[in-house]
Design an enzyme around this catalytic site. Structure first.
Site, short mmCIF file in Angstrom:
data_model
loop_
_atom_site.label_atom_id
_atom_site.label_comp_id
_atom_site.label_asym_id
_atom_site.label_seq_id
_atom_site.Cartn_x
_atom_site.Cartn_y
_atom_site.Cartn_z
N ASP A 26 8.68 -2.63 -5.57
CA ASP A 26 7.30 -2.20 -5.32
C ASP A 26 6.91 -1.01 -6.18
OD1 ASP A 26 7.61 -4.12 -3.45
OD2 ASP A 26 7.44 -2.80 -1.70
N SER A 54 0.84 -1.20 0.00
CA SER A 54 0.00 0.00 0.00
C SER A 54 0.88 1.24 0.00
CB SER A 54 -0.91 0.00 1.22
OG SER A 54 -0.17 0.17 2.41
#
Ligand code: ADP
Ligand code: MG
Length: 388
Positions: free
Chosen positions: A175, A130
């Site tokens: 990421d 996230s």
């Protein structure tokens, strides 16, 4: 996906009192295989999830006032572009978007005041990134706001730096890479030595990914990750190679007399995992899901027994999924991410998804007394922005 977009849009109107001009969004990700290989110059194989962080935003008519609200925390943070941006206390969520704003200013890109409301369908703090979703969604919003498109790799490095310097998390590059650039129906084989991504088409919609969030997070002594990393570096040094990417199990065997047990085990995991990840990439090219599933099983065993970062809940989730087996539509399962909790990932037959979700959820509840969160995803799109 539509849900979180409409939620962000509605929340903007409620809190700011007008309609947003932009909807920027970016996905979370799951790493299918290739754990602790990134800092050893190895391969990782992430895919972008159908779970996104969405930022609804509009200029607020001021030259320098930034208002950021997160629906996840219910907090609003105000800052000024007129003063140098500095990180807030460690752990504060606003460090992520503020770090990205700082990266734009550092590049001499002119911004104006804006209001932004953030909502997300990416589980927060579960190892599905996230944090990178928030960074790359912010960077994509600022591209629209400033009219300046960054070079993709520069955008990725800007987001990574925001996480390093503002959030204080020394993350790798995977990421931000996958969240920024993810492509529908493709997974990314990223070579962490050359930073070259190879896109592997995965068009077979009969197979999907199941994410099992164990909903636990055990605290590892803060030195745990660093110790293992040092063990990897030590093993490479003793073998006389620049990184474990250049090492082999034979070489490791030859020097094992001069290595401590922890270094041997960490290196054995990483050397095997780099090989498995490259082979898993080949499996995607051939649509060989059985072999991919087998490699996931090997990866989990290696993370559990050699690298020693699994835990009871992860092992339980993986065992349950594996025991369903190919007959029930599960090709393989492994823990994913840093370990000690977070998520497991399985490769499943799409048509069996509902039964698998029910079965895994029920058995996990029975054996751990914990409610897991499960969802199924296919490889999704990376960051994007819509101007309304
Ligand atoms: P992960 O990236 O695996 O979800 P991290 O610990 O790296 O876990 O990042 C989670 C942190 O990122 C949260 O604690 C919060 O500070 C920030 N964050 C992520 N998404 C949001 C969001 N939608 N709203 C506010 N903060 C968020
Ligand atoms: Mg993160």
């Amino acid at each position: 996906m539509e849900d979180v977009v409409s939620r962000a849009r509605a929340a903007f109107t409620t809190h700011i009192g007008k309609a947003p001009r932009w909807l920027a969004s970016a996905p979370g990700r799951v790493n299918l295989i290739g754990e602790f290989t990134d800092f050893n110059d190895g391969f990782v194989l992430p895919m972008a999830l159908e779970r996104r962080t969405v930022i609804a935003a509009a200029p607020n008519g001021t030259p320098d006032k930034i208002v950021l609200r997160s629906e996840a925390t219910g907090e609003t943070v105000t800052s000024s572009l007129a003063e140098p941006l500095a990180p807030e206390a460690k752990g504060r969520w606003s460090n992520y978007p503020k770090g990205v704003v700082a990266g734009f200013l550092e590049r001499g890109i002119r911004l104006q005041g804006f209001d932004a409301v953030i909502d997300s369908s990416v589980p927060i703090g579960a190892g599905l990134s996230s944090s990178a979703a928030l960074e790359t969604a912010t960077a994509t919003l600022l591209e629209a706001l400033s009219g300046v498109r960054l070079e993709p790799v520069d955008k990725i490095l800007l987001c990574q730096k925001a996480e390093h310097t503002f959030a204080g998390v020394p993350c790798g590059i995977m990421d931000q890479f996958i969240s920024a650039l993810g492509q529908k129906d493709q997974v990314m084989l990223l070579d962490c030595r050359s930073r070259e991504p190879t896109w592997l088409p995965w068009t077979d919609s009969a197979v999907a990914v199941l994410v099992i969030n164990t909903n636990v997070k055990h605290e590892l002594s803060s030195s745990g990750y660093a110790d293992r990393r040092r063990s990897c570096e030590n093993a490479a040094k003793v073998m006389g190679v620049p990184s474990l990417r250049e090492a082999t199990l034979e070489k490791l065997q030859q020097v094992s007399g001069s290595l401590d047990d922890m270094s041997i085990r960490c290196a054995r995991h990483v050397i095997g995992e780099i090989e498995r990840t490259a082979r898993a990439g080949e499996c995607i090219r051939r649509s060989d899901w059985s072999e991919f599933g087998r490699l996931m099983g090997e990866s989990h065993a290696s993370l559990r027994d050699d690298y020693a970062v699994s835990c009871f809940e992860l092992d339980t989730a993986v065992e349950i999924a594996q025991s369903i087996g190919k007959a029930g539509g599960v090709f393989g399962c492994r823990m994913t991410g840093g370990g000690f909790g977070g998520c497991a990932v399985a490769l499943i037959e799409t048509r069996a998804r509902d039964a698998i979700v029910r079965q895994v959820g029920a058995a996990y509840r029975e054996r751990t007394r914990i409610e897991a969160t499960l969802f199924v995803s296919r490889p999704a799109e990376g960051a994007s922005v819509v101007t309304l």
